[in-house]
Design an enzyme around this catalytic site. Structure first.
Site, short mmCIF file in Angstrom:
data_model
loop_
_atom_site.label_atom_id
_atom_site.label_comp_id
_atom_site.label_asym_id
_atom_site.label_seq_id
_atom_site.Cartn_x
_atom_site.Cartn_y
_atom_site.Cartn_z
N ASP A 164 -0.29 5.05 0.98
CA ASP A 164 -0.55 5.95 2.12
C ASP A 164 -0.59 5.15 3.42
OD1 ASP A 164 -0.97 8.55 0.76
OD2 ASP A 164 -2.62 7.49 -0.19
N ASP A 192 0.86 -1.18 0.00
CA ASP A 192 0.00 0.00 0.00
C ASP A 192 0.90 1.24 0.00
OD1 ASP A 192 -2.45 1.45 0.20
OD2 ASP A 192 -2.11 1.68 2.35
N ASP A 194 -1.36 -0.92 5.97
CA ASP A 194 -1.56 -0.31 7.28
C ASP A 194 -3.00 -0.45 7.77
OD1 ASP A 194 -2.40 1.67 5.24
OD2 ASP A 194 -2.76 2.96 6.97
#
Length: 259
Positions: free
Chosen positions: A15, A13, A209
């Site tokens: 961000d 990922d 995240d």
């Protein structure tokens, strides 16, 4: 017990893993540099459909992370790939920005509000009542409803902003039709990414995240999953979910030695 296959390919990922509000997170430049140095096939994934891969590569470069545009895989690209496979050379009414419209044009789609095969909803900072009304009428008229991602909010310097999932809910309420979401956690996005780098799930890791998008998508696609604690999900929140990542690490810096 079966032996775990070595990790040969990486999906990560963007961000919350590599960057936060335009700033590189600890170890992110080194992690990408190690992937490049070792010649590991990888893609950087994002549910954001606003920007083209070229735009995102420039933004990452400004933060000190060098990722070629061909190593970026967005929900817009995944959506364009999906509809082009389902209905080649089709027509779509699109609510979105350059990342989505460019991907659809390059996939051979005609963008129109006249008899579209699909209404495709993506991310934009300028949702208009007029465009949403058009989308509602076209869907009620028979157009299929696609959305790039289910995220209900997005980040900004001033706080959360309504995102694709929230606007999709409004259209669904007005039409009685639920969209098909392409982006994470849909494993369709992950499988398309694997195909793009010619990778097998058993030898691929997913770094994210968020438990509800990154880890869930990776798990459902059969990947080895790593949750890093530099973004949305805290270590205490992991216990609330009925599934687990393979490993939890403080940051992507703690994965460099695995590359």
């Amino acid at each position: 017990m079966t032996e775990t296959a070595p990790i040969e390919n990486w999906l990560t990922d963007m961000d919350g893993v590599l960057v936060h509000e335009g700033m590189a997170l600890d170890g992110a430049p080194e992690f990408i540099a190690r992937l490049t140095e070792k010649g590991r096939p990888y893609l950087v994934l994002t549910n954001n459909s606003i920007f083209t891969p070229r735009d995102l590569a420039a933004r990452l470069s400004a933060s000190g992370i060098e990722v070629p545009e061909e190593r970026l895989w967005t929900s817009a690209l995944a959506t364009a790939t999906f509809v082009a496979q389902q209905m080649p050379g089709g027509r779509a009414y699109v609510i979105g920005e350059a990342g989505l419209t460019t991907a659809l044009h390059e996939a051979g789609y005609i963008l129109t509000d006249t008899r579209p095969d699909y209404v495709i909803l993506g991310e934009t900072r300028t949702y208009s009542f007029s465009s949403i009304t058009t989308a509602v009428r076209l869907i009620k008229g028979g157009a299929r409803f696609i959305a790039t991602n289910p995220d209900s909010t997005g980040p900004s310097a001033d706080g959360p902003l309504p995102a694709t999932g929230a606007v999709a809910a409004m259209i669904s309420k007005a039409t009685g039709r639920e969209p098909y979401f392409i982006g994470k956690p849909n494993p369709v996005m992950i499988r398309a990414a694997l195909n793009r780098i010619e990778a097998h799930s058993e030898a691929t890791a997913m770094v994210g995240d968020r438990m509800d998008t990154d880890v869930l998508a990776g798990m459902e696609a059969g990947l080895r999953t790593f949750l890093v604690l530099t973004g949305s999900t805290s270590v205490d929140e992991v216990e609330r979910y009925p599934y687990r990542p393979n490993e939890v690490r403080p940051s992507v810096k703690d994965l460099i030695d695995l590359v």
